[in-house]
Design a protein around this motif. Structure first.
Motif, mmCIF file in Angstrom:
data_model
loop_
_atom_site.group_PDB
_atom_site.id
_atom_site.type_symbol
_atom_site.label_atom_id
_atom_site.label_comp_id
_atom_site.label_asym_id
_atom_site.label_seq_id
_atom_site.Cartn_x
_atom_site.Cartn_y
_atom_site.Cartn_z
ATOM 1 N N PRO A 9 74.939 11.656 44.517
ATOM 2 C CA PRO A 9 74.464 11.457 43.143
ATOM 3 C C PRO A 9 75.460 11.938 42.091
ATOM 4 C CG PRO A 9 73.391 13.374 44.089
ATOM 5 C CD PRO A 9 74.256 12.793 45.175
ATOM 6 N N PHE A 10 76.733 11.572 42.278
ATOM 7 C CA PHE A 10 77.795 11.874 41.323
ATOM 8 C C PHE A 10 78.128 10.593 40.564
ATOM 9 C CE2 PHE A 10 80.019 15.512 43.888
ATOM 10 C CZ PHE A 10 78.871 16.282 43.800
ATOM 11 N N LEU A 11 78.601 10.737 39.353
ATOM 12 C CA LEU A 11 78.976 9.577 38.555
ATOM 13 C C LEU A 11 79.983 8.681 39.256
ATOM 14 C CD1 LEU A 11 79.234 11.405 35.135
ATOM 15 C CD2 LEU A 11 77.646 9.544 35.649
ATOM 16 N N VAL A 80 92.179 10.745 38.003
ATOM 17 C CA VAL A 80 90.821 10.506 38.491
ATOM 18 C C VAL A 80 89.775 11.207 37.624
ATOM 19 C CG1 VAL A 80 90.739 12.453 40.108
ATOM 20 C CG2 VAL A 80 89.404 10.388 40.577
ATOM 21 N N ARG A 81 90.194 12.268 36.913
ATOM 22 C CA ARG A 81 89.373 13.037 35.958
ATOM 23 C C ARG A 81 88.288 13.895 36.597
ATOM 24 N NH1 ARG A 81 88.286 8.976 30.779
ATOM 25 N NH2 ARG A 81 90.442 8.275 30.565
ATOM 26 N N SER A 103 82.868 24.063 46.912
ATOM 27 C CA SER A 103 82.325 23.888 48.261
ATOM 28 C C SER A 103 81.789 22.483 48.467
ATOM 29 C CB SER A 103 81.193 24.897 48.500
ATOM 30 O OG SER A 103 80.155 24.709 47.547
ATOM 31 N N GLN A 104 82.002 21.585 47.490
ATOM 32 C CA GLN A 104 81.384 20.271 47.531
ATOM 33 C C GLN A 104 82.241 19.199 48.187
ATOM 34 O OE1 GLN A 104 80.222 19.742 43.338
ATOM 35 N NE2 GLN A 104 78.122 20.050 43.992
ATOM 36 N N SER A 105 83.545 19.426 48.358
ATOM 37 C CA SER A 105 84.399 18.375 48.913
ATOM 38 C C SER A 105 85.575 18.975 49.671
ATOM 39 C CB SER A 105 84.930 17.470 47.801
ATOM 40 O OG SER A 105 85.942 16.615 48.288
ATOM 41 N N GLY A 143 83.638 16.061 40.708
ATOM 42 C CA GLY A 143 82.449 15.359 40.273
ATOM 43 C C GLY A 143 82.058 15.680 38.843
ATOM 44 N N ASP A 144 80.743 15.671 38.596
ATOM 45 C CA ASP A 144 80.237 15.880 37.244
ATOM 46 C C ASP A 144 80.615 17.256 36.703
ATOM 47 O OD1 ASP A 144 79.167 13.500 38.005
ATOM 48 O OD2 ASP A 144 77.069 14.068 37.756
ATOM 49 N N LEU A 145 80.719 18.261 37.581
ATOM 50 C CA LEU A 145 81.100 19.602 37.128
ATOM 51 C C LEU A 145 82.509 19.610 36.548
ATOM 52 C CD1 LEU A 145 79.683 21.872 39.978
ATOM 53 C CD2 LEU A 145 78.795 21.637 37.652
#
Length: 272
Positions: A9-11, A80-81, A103-105, A143-145
């Motif tokens: 659920p990331f942009l 990639v931003r 810790s997400q990727s 991601g969104d963060l």
């Protein structure tokens, strides 16, 4: 048996999934499981999901267990931003400093370690954490963060990892790939898998055709703290086509990851 799809659920993944929102009843044998890339990477390795646009390094973590979609990936031309190193120091001055890692990727973490070690020749200490602290020497966010931290402007330096890789290697980086666990290739699931991937390609094309409407549909389900203009600008630099150049770039990344001991060995790419 249902096809279990890891939905992120990331942009950055909205084009893959927005076309299914509100149409779930049309795909009775497809079940979505929401979570960040790290969760779906583990799910693929453990066999609790069948496929996901997961961190690309996942493919190398369980040799022989997966195939890749030959047409879909998450990449960019230079910036990639949404994968960024934020720092209080220039990147070449990070020797001896501490970097907080998302810790997400695992792919983004591996890429940063490769860049710091092989391109910039700096040695750093690493600590784990999901969010950035203003007192951090440096932190990696995705991601969104990452998009939200860029808006806050708390760090004097920020580095886009996609740009750092392409400046160095001359090829766009592949952050995510559609990784498919081979149990999904069994006769009872393969037709569902193939239909699902075809619909995913249609979802991406529909997003490109009318990104404003597609984004409205997405953020109604997965809200974010960013203005719509910034979001629409973001999608101008993300690309989802798994070109031959990007496949070569992924092989190059696996080579460096193996050199640093981040994976056991660089695997050969295997496609559906």
């Amino acid at each position: 048996m249902d096809l279990l799809v890891g939905r992120i659920p990331f942009l950055v993944c909205a084009p893959f999934f927005h076309g299914f929102l509100g149409r779930e009843q049309e795909f009775p044998r497809v079940r979505f499981v929401d979570g960040p890339p790290s969760v779906h990477s583990r799910g693929l390795r453990e066999g609790t999901i069948h496929l996901s646009p997961a961190s690309s390094i996942t493919f190398a973590q369980k040799p022989g267990a997966f195939v890749l979609s030959p047409r879909l990936c998450t990449s960019c031309s230079f910036e990639v931003r949404s994968v960024k190193l934020f720092s209080r120091f220039p990147i070449e001055d990070l020797d001896g400093k501490t970097v907080r890692l998302t810790s997400q990727s695992q792919t983004s973490v591996a890429l940063l370690k490769i860049l710091l070690s092989e391109r910039f020749r700096v040695r750093t200490e690493y600590t784990a954490g999901l969010a950035a602290e203003a007192t951090d020497d440096a932190c990696l966010l995705i991601g969104d963060l990452a998009l939200e931290e860029a808006e806050r402007r708390r760090f004097p330096y920020s580095y886009d990892l996609g740009t750092l890789w392409q400046d160095w290697q001359g090829m766009p980086f592949v952050f995510g790939a559609w990784i498919i666990e081979k149990s999904a290739l069994k006769p009872e699931l393969r037709p569902v898998l193939e239909q699902y991937l075809q619909e995913t390609e249609k979802s991406v094309e529909a997003f490109r055709t009318d990104p404003a409407a597609a984004l409205d549909r997405w953020i109604s389900r997965f809200p974010v703290n960013l203005d719509k203009k910034s979001l629409l600008d973001y999608y101008k630099i993300i690309d989802y086509h798994f070109t031959d150049e990007r496949k070569k770039s992924l092989e190059c990344f696996f080579g460096y990851a193996a050199k640093l001991g981040l994976i056991e060995k660089a695997p050969s790419l295997e496609f559906l």
